[in-house]
Design a protein around this motif. Structure first.
Motif, PDB file in Angstrom:
ATOM      1  N   THR A  63       0.836  -1.207   0.000  1.00 16.28           N
ATOM      2  CA  THR A  63       0.000   0.000   0.000  1.00 16.28           C
ATOM      3  C   THR A  63       0.867   1.252   0.000  1.00 16.28           C
ATOM      4  O   THR A  63       0.545   2.250  -0.662  1.00 16.28           O
ATOM      5  CB  THR A  63      -0.962  -0.039   1.217  1.00 16.28           C
ATOM      6  OG1 THR A  63      -1.798  -1.183   1.072  1.00 16.28           O
ATOM      7  CG2 THR A  63      -1.828   1.198   1.310  1.00 16.28           C
ATOM      8  N   GLU A  87      -7.305   3.261   3.923  1.00 18.33           N
ATOM      9  CA  GLU A  87      -5.938   3.550   4.395  1.00 18.33           C
ATOM     10  C   GLU A  87      -5.291   4.745   3.708  1.00 18.33           C
ATOM     11  O   GLU A  87      -4.317   5.295   4.202  1.00 18.33           O
ATOM     12  CB  GLU A  87      -5.022   2.355   4.087  1.00 18.33           C
ATOM     13  CG  GLU A  87      -5.383   1.078   4.776  1.00 18.33           C
ATOM     14  CD  GLU A  87      -4.566  -0.078   4.220  1.00 18.33           C
ATOM     15  OE1 GLU A  87      -3.582  -0.470   4.858  1.00 18.33           O
ATOM     16  OE2 GLU A  87      -4.919  -0.580   3.134  1.00 18.33           O
ATOM     17  N   GLU A 248      -5.991  -4.518  -2.638  1.00 19.17           N
ATOM     18  CA  GLU A 248      -6.715  -5.690  -2.116  1.00 19.17           C
ATOM     19  C   GLU A 248      -7.609  -6.303  -3.198  1.00 19.17           C
ATOM     20  O   GLU A 248      -8.775  -6.622  -2.940  1.00 19.17           O
ATOM     21  CB  GLU A 248      -7.573  -5.281  -0.909  1.00 19.17           C
ATOM     22  CG  GLU A 248      -6.799  -4.582   0.195  1.00 19.17           C
ATOM     23  CD  GLU A 248      -6.244  -5.545   1.234  1.00 19.17           C
ATOM     24  OE1 GLU A 248      -6.673  -6.709   1.288  1.00 19.17           O
ATOM     25  OE2 GLU A 248      -5.336  -5.117   1.983  1.00 19.17           O
TER      26      GLU A 248
HETATM   27 MG   LIG Z   1      -2.023  -2.887   2.087  1.00 25.60          MG
END
Ligand SMILES: [Mg+2]
Ligand SMILES: Nc1ncnc2c1ncn2[C@@H]1O[C@H](COP(=O)(O)OP(=O)(O)OP(=O)(O)O)[C@@H](O)[C@H]1O
Length: 351
Positions: A63, A87, A248
């Protein structure tokens, strides 16, 4: 951190040189090479229009790498990040946060009803009779909202026993997203709101689906954000290149991954680049692996995943497998067309 001197590097990885002689005008900085002479690694911007894949086990730095890439790409193009876990707001220092909700709806879009049905098929793993009933219920008009989808199914007339049974099982599959709280989340008015924000956005646009508590609703929202991006480019409502960063991805697609394969194969000609991120490379089809230009490999632990990825880099052998298994957080083996050999890079988080 383990000293890099104690780690063995196979000969294939001995040339972490950036082969882009003369600096390309548009370039994406990822970090510094750390094997051999330290130097910045720039990937030509245009390479991202032939798609990128970021893989790595949990916590390996995927990420963070995707945030660096999204930030860099947004200097030259529009970027939409499909944020499954919410996030990216904390990682990106510019851009727009589109937190999917009834105030920030996602429209049900598609060029025709068949495309809309395909999304529902993917999200709900519909059987052929269920998909048939949905298509028949929708007729030839793309619905304005999720509520309309449900109403049209309810209204469809059962003319046989199998139809009634399949209709009921279809409604059961839809029951998790037919709650009142989702009624205003999937609505046509999302097109203009989303477009307005995307066009005005200076940095990446984060399509954050994490506030939808049900994973089916999250999947539906994620896939319709991707469909919306395609729809906006197809109608030339977005003039710039568009990059879709999908984190994801294993949460979004079923095992047959028809939706992703089609998107991957078709969007390039529209000026859309995909950045696909997953901890499970084995769910990615061979076609996608072969036709993805840029590969960023963080550490992987499963032997099957390591083997698959090393083969896709044309590098499978014991040393390389060992190297991938031992990469530290934030370190990656990077390859793309134009690089003479894969490079070991320490990714710089976005600042
Ligand atoms: Mg991640
Ligand atoms: N390039 C990097 N430099 C320094 N720290 C990093 C780097 N990449 C990741 N980290 C740190 O490692 C942790 C995990 O990073 P990240 O969330 O990016 O991993 P991930 O692979 O996406 O994890 P998950 O599988 O849980 O999604 C974070 O605390 C992050 O700050």
């Amino acid at each position: 951190m383990k000293s890099i001197l104690t780690r063995r590097f196979p000969p294939e990885i001995k040339a972490p040189i950036n082969p882009v002689y003369g600096e390309p005008i548009k370039k994406i900085y990822l970090g510094e090479t750390y094997h051999g002479p330290t130097q910045p690694l720039f990937v030509p911007y245009s390479s991202f229009l032939r798609h990128a894949l970021i893989v790595g086990s949990t916590g390996s730095g995927k990420t963070t790498t995707a945030s660096r890439i999204a930030t860099e790409l947004s200097k030259y193009s529009k970027v939409i990040v499909v944020d499954w876990n919410g996030e990216y707001l904390g990682l990106l220092n510019s851009g727009i946060h589109y937190r999917v909700s009834s105030s920030n709806p996602v429209p049900i879009v598609g060029d025709d009803v068949e495309e809309v049905v395909n999304v529902f098929e993917e999200v709900l793993s519909l059987t052929p009779p269920q998909a048939f009933i949905l298509e028949k219920a929708l007729g030839n008009r793309v619905p304005e909202s999720l509520t309309e989808v449900l109403d049209r199914i309810e209204e469809s007339v059962e003319d046989s026993r199998w139809f009634l049974e399949s209709k009921l099982s279809l409604l059961r599959k839809l029951s998790t997203i037919s709650k009142p709280k989702y009624a205003k989340v999937f609505e046509r008015r999302g097109v203009s709101r989303f477009l307005k924000l995307l066009v005005s956005s200076e940095g990446p646009m984060i399509a954050d689906v994490s506030s939808l508590s049900d994973s089916t609703a999250r999947k539906l929202a994620s896939l319709f954000v991707l469909k919306l991006a395609e729809y906006l480019k197809l109608r030339r409502l977005v003039k710039n290149d568009l990059h879709l960063v999908v984190d994801e991805v294993h949460n979004l697609i079923g095992m047959n991954e028809g939706f992703l394969s089609r998107l991957h194969a078709e969007v390039r000609k529209l000026g859309i680049g995909l950045v696909i991120i997953t901890q499970s490379p084995s769910i990615i089809s061979k076609g996608i692996l072969t036709n993805t230009n840029i590969k960023v490999v963080h550490t992987l632990k499963s032997r099957e995943d390591i083997e698959l990825i090393s083969r896709s880099l044309g590098l499978y052998q014991y040393d390389v497998a060992n190297l991938i298994a031992r990469l530290e957080v934030g370190e990656a083996l990077i390859d793309y067309t134009g690089l003479t050999k894969p490079a070991l890079v320490r990714i710089e988080p976005p600042t």
